[in-house]
Design a protein around this motif. Structure first.
Motif, PDB file in Angstrom:
ATOM      1  N   VAL A 169       0.034   2.666  -3.369  1.00 40.66           N
ATOM      2  CA  VAL A 169      -1.363   3.767  -3.113  1.00 40.66           C
ATOM      3  C   VAL A 169      -0.768   4.993  -2.754  1.00 40.66           C
ATOM      4  CG1 VAL A 169      -3.312   4.090  -1.611  1.00 40.66           C
ATOM      5  CG2 VAL A 169      -2.865   1.795  -2.376  1.00 40.66           C
ATOM      6  N   LEU A 170       0.242   5.074  -1.809  1.00 38.04           N
ATOM      7  CA  LEU A 170       0.777   6.441  -1.672  1.00 38.04           C
ATOM      8  C   LEU A 170       1.945   6.900  -2.387  1.00 38.04           C
ATOM      9  CD1 LEU A 170       0.584   6.118   2.487  1.00 38.04           C
ATOM     10  CD2 LEU A 170      -0.874   7.156   0.809  1.00 38.04           C
ATOM     11  N   GLY A 171       2.420   6.058  -3.003  1.00 34.83           N
ATOM     12  CA  GLY A 171       3.610   6.226  -3.946  1.00 34.83           C
ATOM     13  C   GLY A 171       4.683   6.434  -3.035  1.00 34.83           C
ATOM     14  N   LEU A 172       5.017   6.236  -2.004  1.00 36.41           N
ATOM     15  CA  LEU A 172       6.257   6.260  -1.285  1.00 36.41           C
ATOM     16  C   LEU A 172       7.468   5.363  -1.731  1.00 36.41           C
ATOM     17  CD1 LEU A 172       4.880   6.279   2.554  1.00 36.41           C
ATOM     18  CD2 LEU A 172       5.097   8.182   0.897  1.00 36.41           C
ATOM     19  N   PRO A 173       8.599   5.915  -1.684  1.00 34.92           N
ATOM     20  CA  PRO A 173       9.765   5.230  -2.127  1.00 34.92           C
ATOM     21  C   PRO A 173      10.010   3.981  -1.374  1.00 34.92           C
ATOM     22  CG  PRO A 173      10.574   7.194  -0.853  1.00 34.92           C
ATOM     23  CD  PRO A 173       8.879   7.184  -0.913  1.00 34.92           C
ATOM     24  N   ILE A 179       0.982  -1.135  -0.123  1.00 35.90           N
ATOM     25  CA  ILE A 179       0.075  -0.001  -0.039  1.00 35.90           C
ATOM     26  C   ILE A 179       0.890   1.223   0.044  1.00 35.90           C
ATOM     27  CG2 ILE A 179      -1.714   1.287   1.284  1.00 35.90           C
ATOM     28  CD1 ILE A 179      -2.507  -1.331   2.520  1.00 35.90           C
ATOM     29  N   ALA A 180       1.875   1.366   0.816  1.00 30.82           N
ATOM     30  CA  ALA A 180       2.718   2.509   1.092  1.00 30.82           C
ATOM     31  C   ALA A 180       3.356   2.605  -0.445  1.00 30.82           C
ATOM     32  CB  ALA A 180       3.997   2.144   1.678  1.00 30.82           C
TER      33      ALA A 180
END
Ligand SMILES: Cc1cc2nc3c(=O)[nH]c(=O)nc-3n(C[C@H](O)[C@H](O)[C@H](O)COP(=O)(O)OP(=O)(O)OC[C@H]3O[C@@H](n4cnc5c(N)ncnc54)[C@H](O)[C@@H]3O)c2cc1C
Lengths: 349, 405
Positions: free
Chosen positions: B384-388, B380-381
């Motif tokens: 969905v959130l587009g975190l590295p 999800i990180a």
């Protein structure tokens, strides 16, 4: 609950709903940057924004065609609420719309003038949260800008109107809260009586909960977006903080809660529009879950900006303060939970 | 958006009735008793009975052993199965993941009889992904497969191979090149579990579900059982893994569950109903109905909110949310019942069907199998959130291989 009921589970928005979402998303993005939100404090009302919103047809879209409206359903209103919440817009959108609809539902000729004013936005109306007791005052959401407040007194649904709205009481969410002393209201019109009065009042509250639930979804999403961006540039010990699970995982929980809260609110809206008696507990479920989502989401969004997130200067503070400042207006979640529990008990053997 | 009741025409109503009657015939008390005792997630009589009518995988074409069901017919079937016992149908879901890989990668003369046997309920397949050293990092699998001409020799052990003891085949992740970057040294096989050198040992879990450790000792497998290219196992695995994580599923007809954790929510719902029924007929110490007790009312309300959160959260997020909901709420609901809530279904004075007592034990596994909630939060990180992506020492490298060499 019947778990084996063959119902569709289709959450996709119709094209027209999608258009509403996009149009109001654009509108609030253009017309209501955070500078407008800040400038409206402490009253939490921006006349210019309100006028623009009225021009968009916001105050008529939810009215029935018989009252000169567009007959939009709760679902469209909820989509607008999502965008309204995303912008934390300083306008009494929810109060005004649900109260106007309640007045239209009462369909009393005595209300024609007020309804016309409500439709063109010149006469703001609001809803009392609790039954009105003689001799006691109530804090009314949007009460500092409303000219009329709809409230239940005994078995009568009464519209109380004043010449001039009572003074603002400053509050955590920077919304136009005011004490209303109903005994001294200049005019009172009995809008409905008996079972009808209770039904209209309850429906208005249900709609308010669903719209508030949607607004809190948008609000939380704004807060999350700010913090996601922050964590993508902030470093510690040579790594971006967003690569730390202690930061990333709580953020995923916010996103997860938002996704569910959005769907619950929309589903609750669908049932209010289509089968209101089928899932009477859904508006409260939507409200409680969105309130939890907003409290947890804006708290953590502020937290993961470190000390900055605690400052008034950081925009995340706008959402943090309003998450409670708005959700508390729709009632204590524990009280809603008790109601939902009663529904569970009543539907069980 | 549409949440309306589906108005079935005569034909569909007849099918619903036919299914209901047939399932009632198949799911006899001994079937439930057997599942309760052994926790197999499987029953031969039920699977073969469903398979005989093409109803085990009814969405498949009749030529492949299915029944050409439309999504609506499929939904009718699934809801009817839920009325019986979803637990018994577990291996159906498990098999369906490797089935799609077999269909896609195996030569059809090999694939067809295998798939047909699965569709007819005469064969089931299990997943040989996780190993004793760690399941979250599937790409770090160490079970070794070494090629010699047409034959492969497999050595090592897999853990948590649920259903191995009732399965015909296992869909096995093996290491074929320990020196390659870790995702590029993996090859998939479909291993017949009656091959010499395979030993299966049961592991009991506290939900009652049985799983297994499977040892592979010089197991000889023909190259025809390889699925996909040599060292290309990761791309083969991706299809089934994505399906398990419910990525890219079309749900616009509203005939599938939105949340992949919807099944967990059904267990929570069972407990909510059980507690509500208990409260309605139980008098508290103060002589008042438990249904009037604010604790009961508020907690039941909270449990229903969490249930809705679980079923209304989409895809992989729904899996995390539903698991969290079940874990927390089952514990709270059990508390409401007091000591009697600790009694399993067949003990004197146990409450309802023991659904709440069971839910609390069952809940714990939902955060682990099929990828832990932490693995899902990682997905999800990123997606969905587009975190590295975090960079870990073993992100790209097969560490076990490096350590050995
Ligand atoms: C009842 C049951 C049935 C199962 N059935 C099957 C099956 O049929 N086939 C199969 O192949 N497997 C199966 N599994 C295995 C399951 O997929 C694994 O248990 C799971 O993937 C976790 O692996 P592990 O148990 O080795 O724990 P580990 O991977 O060692 O993890 C231990 C803990 O560390 C956390 N952790 C690990 N990596 C990370 C990370 N990168 N970030 C944050 N946290 C992390 C995990 O979330 C977990 O809490 C089953 C498991 C159970 C309990």
């Amino acid at each position: 609950m019947d778990l084996h009921e063959l119902r569709r589970q289709d959450y996709t928005l119709e094209e027209i709903s999608q258009e509403v979402l996009v149009a109001f998303g654009d509108f609030f993005r253009d017309q209501c940057p955070t500078s407008v939100v800040r400038a409206s404090e402490p009253l939490g009302f921006d006349q210019n924004l309100w006028d623009r919103l009225v021009e968009m047809g916001t105050t008529t879209m939810g009215l029935p065609e018989s009252a000169g409206g567009d007959g939009a359903g709760v679902i469209e209103l909820a989509l607008v609420a999502e965008e309204f919440g995303r912008a934390v817009a300083p306008v009494p959108y929810i109060e005004h719309v649900v109260t106007s609809r309640a007045l239209a539902a009462a369909a009393t000729p005595a209300l024609d003038q007020v309804l016309a004013g409500a439709a063109d936005g010149s006469h703001i109306v609001a809803l009392a949260s609790y039954p009105i007791q003689p001799g006691s005052k109530q804090l009314v959401p949007a009460g500092a800008v409303a000219k009329s407040v709809l409230g239940l007194a005994g078995d009568d649904l009464i519209l109380y109107t004043v010449e001039q709205s009572p003074a603002l009481v400053r509050n955590q969410g920077h919304t136009p809260l005011a004490w209303w002393d109903f005994d001294s209201a200049g005019s009172r019109i009995v809008v409905a009586t008996g079972a009808n009065a209770h039904a209209i009042f309850k429906r208005a509250h249900d709609e308010r909960m669903v719209l508030m639930a949607s607004a809190l979804v948008g609000m939380t999403e704004s807060a999350l977006a700010l913090t996601v961006e922050f964590t993508k540039t902030r470093e510690t010990m040579g790594v971006l903080i967003s690569t730390l699970q202690g930061v990333a995982f709580p953020l995923t929980d916010i996103a997860t809660n938002i996704a569910g809260a959005r769907n619950i609110a929309r589903k609750a809206a669908w049932f209010l529009d289509n089968e209101p008696d089928q899932r009477p507990e859904l508006p409260a479920i939507a409200m409680v879950y969105s309130a939890q989502t907003a409290t947890h989401g804006t708290t953590n969004a502020a937290h993961f900006q470190g000390g900055l997130g605690f400052t008034l200067e950081a925009d995340v503070s706008l959402y943090f303060l309003r998450s409670k400042g708005w959700s508390a207006l729709a009632g204590d979640p524990s009280a809603h939970l008790v109601d939902i529990g009663d529904h569970v008990l009543a539907s069980a053997k | 958006m549409d949440f309306a009741l589906i108005d079935l025409d005569e034909e569909h109503r007849a099918l619903q009735l036919e299914i209901r009657e047939y399932l009632t015939e198949l799911f006899t008390p001994d079937v439930f008793a057997q599942e309760h005792e052994f926790g197999d997630g499987f029953n031969k009589k039920v699977y073969e009975g469903l398979g005989a009518r093409g109803w085990l995988y009814p969405e498949l074409p009749a030529t492949q052993g299915g029944a050409d069901f439309t999504p609506l017919q499929q939904r009718i079937m699934d809801l009817e199965l839920d009325r019986q016992d979803a637990r018994i149908m577990m291996m159906r879901g498990t098999s369906s993941l490797p089935m799609s890989a077999v269909r896609k990668y195996m030569p059809s003369d090999m694939a067809e009889p295998i798939l047909k046997a699965c569709a007819q309920g005469q064969a089931v397949m299990c997943l040989g992904y996780s190993e004793p050293d760690g399941g979250s990092d599937i790409a770090n699998a160490k079970v070794r497969a070494v090629q010699d001409g047409d034959m492969w020799t497999i050595n090592g052990s897999k853990m948590w191979t649920t259903g191995a003891h009732v399965s015909t085949y296992t869909f096995l992740v093996t290491r074929t090149d320990p020196d390659a970057p870790k995702h590029k040294g993996i090859t998939m096989f479909l291993v017949p579990l009656d091959t010499p050198g395979v030993t299966i040992q049961g592991i009991r879990t506290f939900s009652g579900e049985r799983t297994n450790i499977v040892y592979y000792e010089d197991v000889q497998i023909h190259d025809r059982y390889r699925i996909g290219g040599v060292n290309d196992g990761w791309s083969v695995l991706h299809g089934p893994l994505d399906a398990e994580h419910s990525i890219g599923v079309d749900m616009s007809d509203g005939l599938t569950d939105l949340s992949i954790g919807a099944g967990f929510c059904k267990v929570l719902a069972g407990s909510i109903v059980e507690v509500a029924e208990w409260a309605n007929k139980t008098t508290g110490p103060d002589g008042r109905s438990m249904a009037e007790d604010t604790r009961v009312r508020e907690r039941l309300g909270a449990a229903l909110v969490e249930y809705e959160a679980g079923i209304n959260t989409p895809g992989p997020m729904g899996r995390v949310r539903a698991s969290d909901a079940l874990v927390k709420q089952s514990a709270i609901l059990q508390d409401l019942l007091g000591p009697a809530g600790l009694l399993p279904m067949d003990e004197e004075g146990s409450i309802g069907n023991g659904d709440t007592e069971y839910a609390h034990r069952f809940a714990q596994g939902t955060g682990t199998y099929g990828g832990t909630v932490e693995v899902f939060r990682t997905i999800i990180a990123q997606h969905v959130l587009g975190l590295p992506k975090a960079s870990y020492p073993g992100s790209k490298v097969f560490l076990a291989g490096k350590k050995k060499s």
